[in-house]
Scaffold this active site. Structure first.
Site, PDB file in Angstrom:
ATOM      1  N   GLU A 136      11.588  27.520  19.577  1.00 46.29           N
ATOM      2  CA  GLU A 136      11.928  27.778  20.979  1.00 46.29           C
ATOM      3  C   GLU A 136      13.380  28.268  21.090  1.00 46.29           C
ATOM      4  O   GLU A 136      14.273  27.473  21.320  1.00 46.29           O
ATOM      5  CB  GLU A 136      11.698  26.507  21.810  1.00 46.29           C
ATOM      6  CG  GLU A 136      10.272  25.999  21.736  1.00 46.29           C
ATOM      7  CD  GLU A 136      10.038  24.709  22.517  1.00 46.29           C
ATOM      8  OE1 GLU A 136      10.839  24.391  23.429  1.00 46.29           O
ATOM      9  OE2 GLU A 136       9.052  24.020  22.216  1.00 46.29           O
ATOM     10  N   GLY A 182       9.641  21.770  14.562  1.00 42.49           N
ATOM     11  CA  GLY A 182      10.580  22.375  15.495  1.00 42.49           C
ATOM     12  C   GLY A 182      10.602  21.647  16.811  1.00 42.49           C
ATOM     13  O   GLY A 182      11.080  20.526  16.921  1.00 42.49           O
ATOM     14  N   THR A 226      14.187  20.275  20.505  1.00 41.76           N
ATOM     15  CA  THR A 226      15.371  19.682  19.885  1.00 41.76           C
ATOM     16  C   THR A 226      15.633  20.206  18.486  1.00 41.76           C
ATOM     17  O   THR A 226      16.788  20.364  18.082  1.00 41.76           O
ATOM     18  CB  THR A 226      15.224  18.148  19.852  1.00 41.76           C
ATOM     19  OG1 THR A 226      15.020  17.677  21.182  1.00 41.76           O
ATOM     20  CG2 THR A 226      16.469  17.495  19.286  1.00 41.76           C
ATOM     21  N   TRP A 261       0.226  18.846  26.319  1.00 41.61           N
ATOM     22  CA  TRP A 261       1.384  18.020  25.961  1.00 41.61           C
ATOM     23  C   TRP A 261       1.436  16.854  26.959  1.00 41.61           C
ATOM     24  O   TRP A 261       1.623  17.097  28.138  1.00 41.61           O
ATOM     25  CB  TRP A 261       2.680  18.835  26.052  1.00 41.61           C
ATOM     26  CG  TRP A 261       3.865  18.000  25.707  1.00 41.61           C
ATOM     27  CD1 TRP A 261       4.588  17.208  26.548  1.00 41.61           C
ATOM     28  CD2 TRP A 261       4.464  17.851  24.415  1.00 41.61           C
ATOM     29  NE1 TRP A 261       5.600  16.562  25.868  1.00 41.61           N
ATOM     30  CE2 TRP A 261       5.540  16.940  24.559  1.00 41.61           C
ATOM     31  CE3 TRP A 261       4.186  18.382  23.153  1.00 41.61           C
ATOM     32  CZ2 TRP A 261       6.342  16.577  23.484  1.00 41.61           C
ATOM     33  CZ3 TRP A 261       4.978  18.017  22.097  1.00 41.61           C
ATOM     34  CH2 TRP A 261       6.052  17.121  22.260  1.00 41.61           C
ATOM     35  N   THR A 274       2.346  27.186  28.948  1.00 38.46           N
ATOM     36  CA  THR A 274       2.265  27.577  30.361  1.00 38.46           C
ATOM     37  C   THR A 274       2.562  26.387  31.283  1.00 38.46           C
ATOM     38  O   THR A 274       1.741  25.969  32.097  1.00 38.46           O
ATOM     39  CB  THR A 274       0.878  28.171  30.654  1.00 38.46           C
ATOM     40  OG1 THR A 274      -0.134  27.317  30.080  1.00 38.46           O
ATOM     41  CG2 THR A 274       0.746  29.548  30.051  1.00 38.46           C
ATOM     42  N   TYR A 275       3.742  25.834  31.134  1.00 36.46           N
ATOM     43  CA  TYR A 275       4.229  24.739  31.961  1.00 36.46           C
ATOM     44  C   TYR A 275       5.749  24.761  31.908  1.00 36.46           C
ATOM     45  O   TYR A 275       6.338  25.592  31.195  1.00 36.46           O
ATOM     46  CB  TYR A 275       3.676  23.384  31.502  1.00 36.46           C
ATOM     47  CG  TYR A 275       3.600  23.201  30.003  1.00 36.46           C
ATOM     48  CD1 TYR A 275       4.747  22.960  29.250  1.00 36.46           C
ATOM     49  CD2 TYR A 275       2.384  23.267  29.329  1.00 36.46           C
ATOM     50  CE1 TYR A 275       4.692  22.793  27.876  1.00 36.46           C
ATOM     51  CE2 TYR A 275       2.317  23.108  27.950  1.00 36.46           C
ATOM     52  CZ  TYR A 275       3.461  22.869  27.226  1.00 36.46           C
ATOM     53  OH  TYR A 275       3.415  22.710  25.868  1.00 36.46           O
ATOM     54  N   GLN A 283       0.848  -1.190   0.000  1.00 33.64           N
ATOM     55  CA  GLN A 283       0.000   0.000   0.000  1.00 33.64           C
ATOM     56  C   GLN A 283       0.890   1.248   0.000  1.00 33.64           C
ATOM     57  O   GLN A 283       1.992   1.252   0.547  1.00 33.64           O
ATOM     58  CB  GLN A 283      -0.955  -0.003   1.184  1.00 33.64           C
ATOM     59  CG  GLN A 283      -0.334   0.215   2.542  1.00 33.64           C
ATOM     60  CD  GLN A 283      -1.367   0.062   3.663  1.00 33.64           C
ATOM     61  OE1 GLN A 283      -2.082  -0.932   3.718  1.00 33.64           O
ATOM     62  NE2 GLN A 283      -1.420   1.045   4.538  1.00 33.64           N
TER      63      GLN A 283
END
Length: 593
Positions: A367, A324, A327, A572, A433-434, A298
């Protein structure tokens, strides 16, 4: 658990074996429990290897196990001995344990193909039943559907049929019809059927039929607000988390968007991160979203094909490809030397004809622009706006979003780039926000990694969710373009004697994959929360101190998001949640309650 069930075939030497298997519920909590099986040789012949099979009803699953290799498919679980505990002399016994979620009890138990109570039964090794005919649907209403299928055949006779909805068993019937009720209006469900013979052997699954119930408002079943989750490409390996888990956990119907992470940024272009995971990995029928196995020839396999199947079942879900991450952010500065060419390369990859219809847009996770992350960028404060403008020009009506810093401190990362100017070209920001505090500060002080608000003694002013949201609003970002971030994990220290935040530590607490970090699904039982501060939870157990969000604190954060007029929330990442998706459920209920 997305692994294929195994059928135990006994050798002729095992024909005289006699054994029993008994189940004990050791302990229980909330929606979980610890169970134990004890296998005893009641005959006069040594047993060399054992295989135990049992069924759990829909909603009850095994989440972890020890002293046996346990796999599951469609509510049927198979436990095989380890190399060191498979031999049982007459009169000897062995036990293994597991943790589970749900409240059901085991049924249809067999040990080496015979009933677990030692009552005998068919000699193992006979032929399992054939696959039943593909189900057909009729009498479809807002909340129910009637199914019918052609009978399976078996040399010893068919005893009953297991009905599978979205890969999980919902009923066992003796006939060839079943009416599934209690469904949600305007929602797609996929059904298949398996036959079981009088020796309790399960045959292959039938073909599948996808049915959409009538009714519904035609809008977004996931709700008015965005409820977005990150699906990690590498989660299919050690974490054993697959697209099918979104279905079996009940999470898919509560989502609005998925960010597939991560694509790489290198050589000025967007590139595939792990091509094997994305497009090559072959899925067996029991691992697949729709119960159909991949074939060698397939054109598309892997996560991308599974996500396309998921979108067919849950057409309200939109999927973005995220590029992104921590890492792979190092490629952004070079790529932004030619923003138009960068955007074009990403557009061509996201909309590649090989996976046409999969992605609804792109998420850019740099980041951090004009600031330091894994490396430091000096592109200047205007680079974020320039990137957003270039990608909007290329992607047109497709979604273009960005995951951004939540550093609300004075002169911090939010101040380093023009997030306000970029917002006009983006659909929303995923505000991370962590990870405000963690065991990279090995001696502490202990502090919650995702505080909603500030509190007396917080180690760094501006390191909280509200500070980030208010700063972004002040820079001109509309509240409706801000999503509040939730971590499905905790961060922790060891060597801590103080229960409350602010204690000293000696280093990072042990974690399954990395020191100082652990999934919520593990922490909720390993180190249960025993305090709250600044809208999130913390736990002190032994000499360890952890902070993480619970269903209760998530409810509070979702209330905050609505009060602030935010566009919704994101998290996340999927595999940190429980097998029944209790954190995703808390987000969905909080946003739509």
């Amino acid at each position: 658990m997305p692994l294929g069930a195994m059928v135990a075939l006994a050798s002729p030497a095992q024909a005289a074996e006699e054994a029993t298997a008994t189940y004990t519920k050791v302990s229980g909590w909330d929606s979980g429990f610890e169970g134990k099986w004890t296998i005893r040789n009641t005959g006069d012949t040594t047993i060399n290897g054992w295989t135990l099979k049992w069924d759990f009803p829909s909603g009850t699953t095994v989440t972890s196990s020890w002293d046996a290799d346990v796999t599951g498919s469609g509510g049927t679980y198979t436990a095989k001995n380890k190399s060191w505990n498979g031999t049982l002399a007459p009169g000897a016994s062995v036990s293994f344990g597991f943790n589970g979620s749900g409240s059901g009890s085991p049924g249809n138990c067999t040990l080496n193909g015979r009933p677990c109570d030692g009552s005998g039964g068919e000699v193992p090794g006979d032929t399992p039943p054939t696959a039943p005919g593909t189900p057909t649907a009729s009498d479809i209403t807002d909340t129910s559907v009637k199914l019918g299928w052609g009978a399976a055949t078996d040399d010893k006779g068919v005893k009953n049929y297991d009905v599978l909805r979205n890969g999980a068993k919902v009923a066992t019937v003796t006939g060839t019809t079943y009416t599934d009720s209690g469904l949600t209006a305007g929602t797609s469900y996929t059904y298949s059927v398996q036959a079981r013979d009088t020796a309790d052997q399960t045959g292959p699954a039938s073909g599948t039929v996808t049915v959409k119930t009538s009714g519904g408002d035609g809008g977004n079943p996931g709700g008015e607000y965005v409820n977005l989750g990150y699906f990690t490409e590498w989660g299919i390996y050690g974490r054993n988390y697959h697209v099918k888990n979104l279905v079996t956990s009940g999470s898919a119907e509560k989502l609005t968007h998925i960010n597939y992470s991560f694509g790489n940024v290198q050589g000025g272009k967007c590139t595939i991160g792990d091509s094997f995971a994305a497009i090559d990995k072959a899925y067996t029928a029991d691992q697949s979203v729709d119960g159909k196995a991949d074939t060698w020839d397939q054109p598309l396999r892997g996560n991308f094909n599974q996500l396309l199947k998921l979108k067919k079942m849950y057409p309200h879900i939109k999927i973005l490809w995220s590029f992104g991450g921590w890492t792979w952010s190092g490629g952004f500065p070079d790529a932004m030397k030619n923003p138009a060419a960068f955007a074009d390369s990403c557009y061509q990859l996201v909309n590649d004809p090989r996976w046409k219809g999969l992605f609804d847009g792109i998420d850019l996770d740099w980041e951090y622009p004009n600031a330091c992350g894994l490396t430091c960028d000096t592109s200047g404060p205007g680079v974020m706006k320039t990137m957003a403008q270039a990608f909007r020009a290329k992607f047109g009506d497709q979604l273009v979003t960005a995951a951004i810093t939540a550093d609300g401190s004075s002169g911090g990362k939010i101040d380093a780039a023009d997030y306000g100017g970029a917002a006009q070209y983006l659909d929303w920001y995923n505000v991370m926000t962590y990870d405000y505090f963690g065991a990279w500060a090995a001696q502490g002080p202990t502090a919650p990694h995702s505080p909603l608000t500030s509190y007396s003694g917080i180690p760094q002013q501006g390191f909280n969710s509200d500070a980030a949201i208010q700063k972004l609003k002040a820079k001109g970002v509309p509240a409706s373009k801000l999503l509040l971030g939730i971590g499905f994990y905790g961060r922790g220290w060891t060597g801590v004697t103080q229960k409350e935040p602010g204690g000293t530590a000696t280093g990072a607490a042990p974690g399954t994959y990395e020191s100082g970090i652990e999934d919520y699904k593990v922490l909720k039982t390993r180190c249960p929360a025993n305090g709250t501060i600044a809208g999130t939870a913390y736990a002190h157990c032994g000499n360890e101190w952890w902070s993480y969000d619970t269903p209760a604190t998530i409810a509070g954060k979702m209330s905050y998001a609505k009060q602030q007029g935010l566009g919704g929330a994101f998290f996340w990442e999927f595999s940190g949640d429980t097998a029944n998706g209790e954190l995703i459920t808390a987000m969905h209920n909080g946003l739509n309650g």
